[in-house]
Write an enzyme that holds these catalytic residues in place. Structure first.
Site, PDB file in Angstrom:
ATOM      1  N   GLY A  47      -3.061 -26.415   7.761  1.00  0.00           N
ATOM      2  CA  GLY A  47      -2.397 -26.961   6.735  1.00  0.00           C
ATOM      3  C   GLY A  47      -3.242 -27.915   5.704  1.00  0.00           C
ATOM      4  CG  ASN A  70      -3.197 -31.632  14.661  1.00  0.00           C
ATOM      5  OD1 ASN A  70      -3.254 -30.394  14.793  1.00  0.00           O
ATOM      6  ND2 ASN A  70      -2.296 -32.054  13.559  1.00  0.00           N
ATOM      7  CG  ASN A 114      -0.529 -28.619  16.278  1.00  0.00           C
ATOM      8  OD1 ASN A 114      -0.833 -29.093  15.276  1.00  0.00           O
ATOM      9  ND2 ASN A 114       0.809 -28.227  16.832  1.00  0.00           N
ATOM     10  NE  ARG A 123      -1.895 -34.265   7.307  1.00  0.00           N
ATOM     11  CZ  ARG A 123      -1.735 -33.317   8.331  1.00  0.00           C
ATOM     12  NH1 ARG A 123      -2.031 -32.089   7.789  1.00  0.00           N
ATOM     13  NH2 ARG A 123      -1.522 -33.799   9.611  1.00  0.00           N
ATOM     14  CG  HIS A 141       4.903 -27.209  13.300  1.00  0.00           C
ATOM     15  ND1 HIS A 141       4.903 -26.112  14.085  1.00  0.00           N
ATOM     16  CD2 HIS A 141       3.590 -27.179  12.820  1.00  0.00           C
ATOM     17  CE1 HIS A 141       4.062 -25.402  13.966  1.00  0.00           C
ATOM     18  NE2 HIS A 141       2.837 -26.032  13.361  1.00  0.00           N
ATOM     19  CD1 TRP A 142       2.135 -31.319  13.205  1.00  0.00           C
ATOM     20  CD2 TRP A 142       2.726 -32.998  11.859  1.00  0.00           C
ATOM     21  NE1 TRP A 142       1.630 -31.323  12.158  1.00  0.00           N
ATOM     22  CE2 TRP A 142       2.135 -32.489  11.222  1.00  0.00           C
ATOM     23  CE3 TRP A 142       3.657 -34.145  11.390  1.00  0.00           C
ATOM     24  CZ2 TRP A 142       1.639 -32.555   9.908  1.00  0.00           C
ATOM     25  CZ3 TRP A 142       3.302 -34.544  10.189  1.00  0.00           C
ATOM     26  CH2 TRP A 142       2.244 -33.668   9.504  1.00  0.00           C
TER      27      TRP A 142
END
Length: 287
Positions: A39, A47, A104, A181, A265-266
């Site tokens: 991503g 992460n 992950n 990001r 998702h995390w």
């Protein structure tokens, strides 16, 4: 040792470029390999950096940065293709014959593929979403469609939409996260690697290749995984919905499934304490 980004960062020259990683914990402790997802702007540190203080009390933690994501050297290959051999090169160079592994999303798929290819090298495996196959939900899921849209035409607004799809609590998406990001995701070589993975043409090409390949997909081979496995999942994951866990949960011979509520998702970030407690209990269990 202070567990900051710079204090833990290491470099490992290999014949296919420099692999960078973060190391924390006693060098003599059991090794724990942590593999990040994919991503825009992803890194192993983003992460797992917040999880290192706990795990470093018990393990020699090694957070590998995959080629093509802007930290380790770039790759001309599809990043998923480059990731699997990078794991083998990394462990070989460090002289590690067997490790526990946490992966992950994409990192969970890479962990699983590695466990299938070199079963003696993985003792216990933990996955965080992403691994398996959709049974009831549409595929690709909402988060992957937003990722494709960002990859094809990057904008700050599309990045924010994608980040919001990753979490249950949108308050986790801070301005600092967005800016960090955005800067990394739009770096030219990193963006080019992302387009090899997540452009519409790339996803359509992968689907076509899978439909014509004589080799079975990895999820059809999960019955061959020998590592004891903990599958962790956010109940509210909009990137890889929970029904994806059904195939690995049912077919990996020694698998457990832990579902975290109010979690996207995390899981290792959004339900940090609960996720860490479940994973640590699994990895340190004596049976």
């Amino acid at each position: 040792m202070s567990l900051t980004h710079d204090a833990t960062l290491r470099e490992l020259p290999t014949e296919h470029g420099v692999l960078r990683y973060h190391e924390a914990g006693d060098p003599g402790a059991p090794p724990l390999l942590l593999l990040h997802g994919s991503g825009p702007g992803v890194t192993g540190w983003r992460n797992f950096g917040a999880n290192l203080p706990l795990f470093a009390e018990h393990f020699r933690c090694l957070v590998l940065e995959f080629p093509g994501f802007g930290v380790s050297d770039p790759t001309d290959q599809h990043p998923m293709v480059a990731a699997l051999p990078a794991v083998g090169r990394f462990l070989d160079a460090l002289g590690l014959e067997q490790v526990d592994v946490i992966g992950n999303s994409m990192g969970g798929v890479v962990s699983t593929r590695f466990a299938l290819a070199q079963p003696d090298r993985i003792r216990r495996m933990v996955t965080v979403g992403g691994m398996g196959r959709a049974i009831f939900s549409p595929s690709p899921g909402e988060g992957l469609n937003l990722l494709m849209e960002f990859t094809e035409a990057p904008s700050r607004e599309r990045l924010i939409e994608w980040l919001n799809s990753m979490v249950f609590d949108r308050a986790l998406v801070t301005e600092q996260m967005i800016e960090e990001r955005w800067a990394q995701a739009t770096e030219p070589s990193t963006l080019a690697a992302a387009r090899r993975m997540y452009s519409r043409a790339a996803l359509e090409g992968m689907a076509k290749a899978a439909s014509t390949s004589p080799e079975p997909p990895y999820w059809a081979m999960l019955h061959q995984v020998r590592a004891r496995t903990l599958i962790t999942w956010g109940r509210d994951d909009r990137v890889s919905p929970l029904d994806m866990a059904l195939v690995p949960m049912r077919t990996i011979p020694d698998a457990e499934l832990h579902v975290l509520p109010n979690c996207g998702h995390w899981a290792m970030i959004e339900q940090k304490s609960a996720w860490e407690a479940a994973v640590l209990a699994f990895l340190t269990r004596k049976d």
